[in-house]
Design a protein around this motif. Structure first.
Motif, PDB file in Angstrom:
ATOM      1  N   ARG A 161      17.200   6.512   0.701  1.00 54.72           N
ATOM      2  CA  ARG A 161      17.788   6.542  -0.630  1.00 54.72           C
ATOM      3  C   ARG A 161      19.169   5.897  -0.649  1.00 54.72           C
ATOM      4  NH1 ARG A 161      15.166  10.092  -4.215  1.00 54.72           N
ATOM      5  NH2 ARG A 161      16.853   9.621  -5.653  1.00 54.72           N
ATOM      6  N   ALA A 201      11.561  11.628  -1.840  1.00 57.47           N
ATOM      7  CA  ALA A 201      12.100  12.426  -2.939  1.00 57.47           C
ATOM      8  C   ALA A 201      13.486  12.981  -2.630  1.00 57.47           C
ATOM      9  CB  ALA A 201      11.140  13.572  -3.259  1.00 57.47           C
ATOM     10  N   GLU A 249       0.798  -1.228   0.000  1.00 55.68           N
ATOM     11  CA  GLU A 249       0.000   0.000   0.000  1.00 55.68           C
ATOM     12  C   GLU A 249       0.827   1.273   0.000  1.00 55.68           C
ATOM     13  OE1 GLU A 249      -3.177  -0.119   2.872  1.00 55.68           O
ATOM     14  OE2 GLU A 249      -3.266  -2.304   2.823  1.00 55.68           O
ATOM     15  N   ALA A 291      12.077   4.857  -3.304  1.00 55.80           N
ATOM     16  CA  ALA A 291      12.776   6.035  -3.828  1.00 55.80           C
ATOM     17  C   ALA A 291      11.782   7.073  -4.325  1.00 55.80           C
ATOM     18  CB  ALA A 291      13.729   5.632  -4.955  1.00 55.80           C
ATOM     19  N   THR A 292      10.695   6.607  -4.888  1.00 59.96           N
ATOM     20  CA  THR A 292       9.668   7.542  -5.355  1.00 59.96           C
ATOM     21  C   THR A 292       9.024   8.261  -4.179  1.00 59.96           C
ATOM     22  OG1 THR A 292       9.196   6.213  -7.306  1.00 59.96           O
ATOM     23  CG2 THR A 292       7.481   7.734  -6.598  1.00 59.96           C
ATOM     24  N   GLU A 293       8.795   7.524  -3.108  1.00 63.34           N
ATOM     25  CA  GLU A 293       8.124   8.125  -1.954  1.00 63.34           C
ATOM     26  C   GLU A 293       9.045   9.048  -1.161  1.00 63.34           C
ATOM     27  OE1 GLU A 293       4.833   6.481   0.148  1.00 63.34           O
ATOM     28  OE2 GLU A 293       5.416   4.476  -0.473  1.00 63.34           O
ATOM     29  N   HIS A 304       4.102   5.934   2.975  1.00 66.14           N
ATOM     30  CA  HIS A 304       3.477   7.113   3.600  1.00 66.14           C
ATOM     31  C   HIS A 304       2.015   6.889   3.939  1.00 66.14           C
ATOM     32  CE1 HIS A 304       7.049   9.348   3.271  1.00 66.14           C
ATOM     33  NE2 HIS A 304       6.973   9.684   2.006  1.00 66.14           N
ATOM     34  N   THR A 305       1.352   6.014   3.188  1.00 69.20           N
ATOM     35  CA  THR A 305      -0.090   5.842   3.414  1.00 69.20           C
ATOM     36  C   THR A 305      -0.385   4.885   4.564  1.00 69.20           C
ATOM     37  OG1 THR A 305      -0.113   4.115   1.728  1.00 69.20           O
ATOM     38  CG2 THR A 305      -0.686   6.322   1.016  1.00 69.20           C
ATOM     39  N   LEU A 334      12.502   0.837  -5.780  1.00 68.54           N
ATOM     40  CA  LEU A 334      12.049   1.914  -6.667  1.00 68.54           C
ATOM     41  C   LEU A 334      10.860   2.636  -6.049  1.00 68.54           C
ATOM     42  CD1 LEU A 334      12.258   0.322 -10.240  1.00 68.54           C
ATOM     43  CD2 LEU A 334      14.023   1.431  -8.861  1.00 68.54           C
ATOM     44  N   ASN A 335       9.942   1.884  -5.489  1.00 67.39           N
ATOM     45  CA  ASN A 335       8.776   2.496  -4.859  1.00 67.39           C
ATOM     46  C   ASN A 335       9.197   3.386  -3.691  1.00 67.39           C
ATOM     47  OD1 ASN A 335       7.319   1.075  -6.701  1.00 67.39           O
ATOM     48  ND2 ASN A 335       6.446  -0.392  -5.262  1.00 67.39           N
TER      49      ASN A 335
END
Lengths: 176, 176
Positions: B113, B106, B19, B102-104, B22-23, B99-100
């Motif tokens: 990271r 920034a 999920e 790293a996206t969350e 952060h959520t 990857l997920n």
DNA sequence: ACACTACCAGACAGGTCTGTCTATGGTTAG
DNA sequence: CTAACCATAGACAGACCTGTCTGGTAGTGT
């Protein structure tokens, strides 16, 4: 489009892309856009609507840019991937807005995911059309491959793997 | 490792991956893990520590799995990508955890990271070593290319582009 | 003159989040 | 026995989030 709505969309696009969608709040957006909260909710029913508008606009923007790239046959694909590679190494690059949005919205039935799917279907079909124009018989699987390469290049650019980006672009160009 | 910590890590890994980081809140994790809040903060200084532990453990797990795959030379790389492709089409797949993450996160200087970078450096080096063992002279650029392919395959799997996954795996195997 | 629309400023409610705290109960080692 | 440790339940503070609401200003078309 009204000025306030324009400022809201510009600010949201900048912040959503640079810092992520969930981490940027409405208060921050309206403050930086210089817009009243009531005005925001006059233009957008909810935050999700703003996210949808952001991605929809970005989708249109990318279509215009990519479809404007000139050339014929596989040369045009090469030019497109050259541009992808350059953008992925450029300043302020933080990955593909659609991939990032898909990561943040885990539910595949969410409207945001619909736009992501649309964007990817468009890119795949665009590549397929260009390959067919170039006389390739096996256009469909190659188009799929180019989609995978596009994703990989965007990810590598986000994570500052610049040599990987170049390697990916070179391979994509050599393959087609 | 204590039982409570083990349950916390397992629950967090499952929820973070499925999920997003952060959520999913601390309250949700401790509730599903059946652990008291004070116990959580006894084992982890803050939520970020739990995220770090989740990714570190996942890093170790993937290393063990990949390095255990048998074979020699390019066949071994093929087996690895075959496994990657299969996993990316399997049930519950929601992309690459790194990857997920790293996206969350920034901010590229965030500790999260750092783990992502470590994981990617390991994968790149691992591919480079296998390629060198197989007698390839141009091992480094090919390893970079395989990293890009790995990313693209993971993304396509997350977005249910199954044919793209297969196309990517096939190309990777054909290239090496 | 009037209605309408777009905009601004900011308070407010209701919810969620992280992290701290109190108070208590077991288990184990010395 | 006792001290240390690990665990529980749950209240709490303080921050942040979304979305609503009130009230006021300015311009525009009829």
């Amino acid at each position: 489009m009204s000025e306030a709505r324009r400022r809201l969309l510009d600010t949201a696009s900048r912040l959503f892309y640079a810092e992520g969608i969930h981490t940027v709040g409405i208060d921050r957006i309206i403050a930086e856009a210089g817009v009243a909260k009531a005005t925001f909710y006059h233009h957008f029913k909810a935050k999700d609507d703003l996210v949808i508008a952001y991605l929809t606009e970005e989708y249109g923007r990318q279509r215009v840019v990519f479809e404007a790239i000139e050339g014929s046959g596989t040369e045009r694909i090469g030019a497109i991937f050259d541009m992808l590679g350059t953008a992925s190494c450029g300043p302020g690059f933080r990955g593909c807005p659609f991939l990032n949005a898909a990561t943040e919205f885990a539910d595949p039935t969410h409207p945001v995911r619909g736009i992501v799917d649309d964007y990817r279907a468009w890119f795949r079909d665009f590549m397929g059309t260009l390959l067919t124009e170039a006389g390739r018989v096996e256009a469909a699987p190659t188009a799929e491959f180019l989609l995978v390469m596009r994703d990989g290049i965007a990810v590598s650019g986000m994570l500052n793997d610049v040599t990987a980006v170049r390697s990916g672009v070179a391979t994509a160009m050599a393959t087609i």
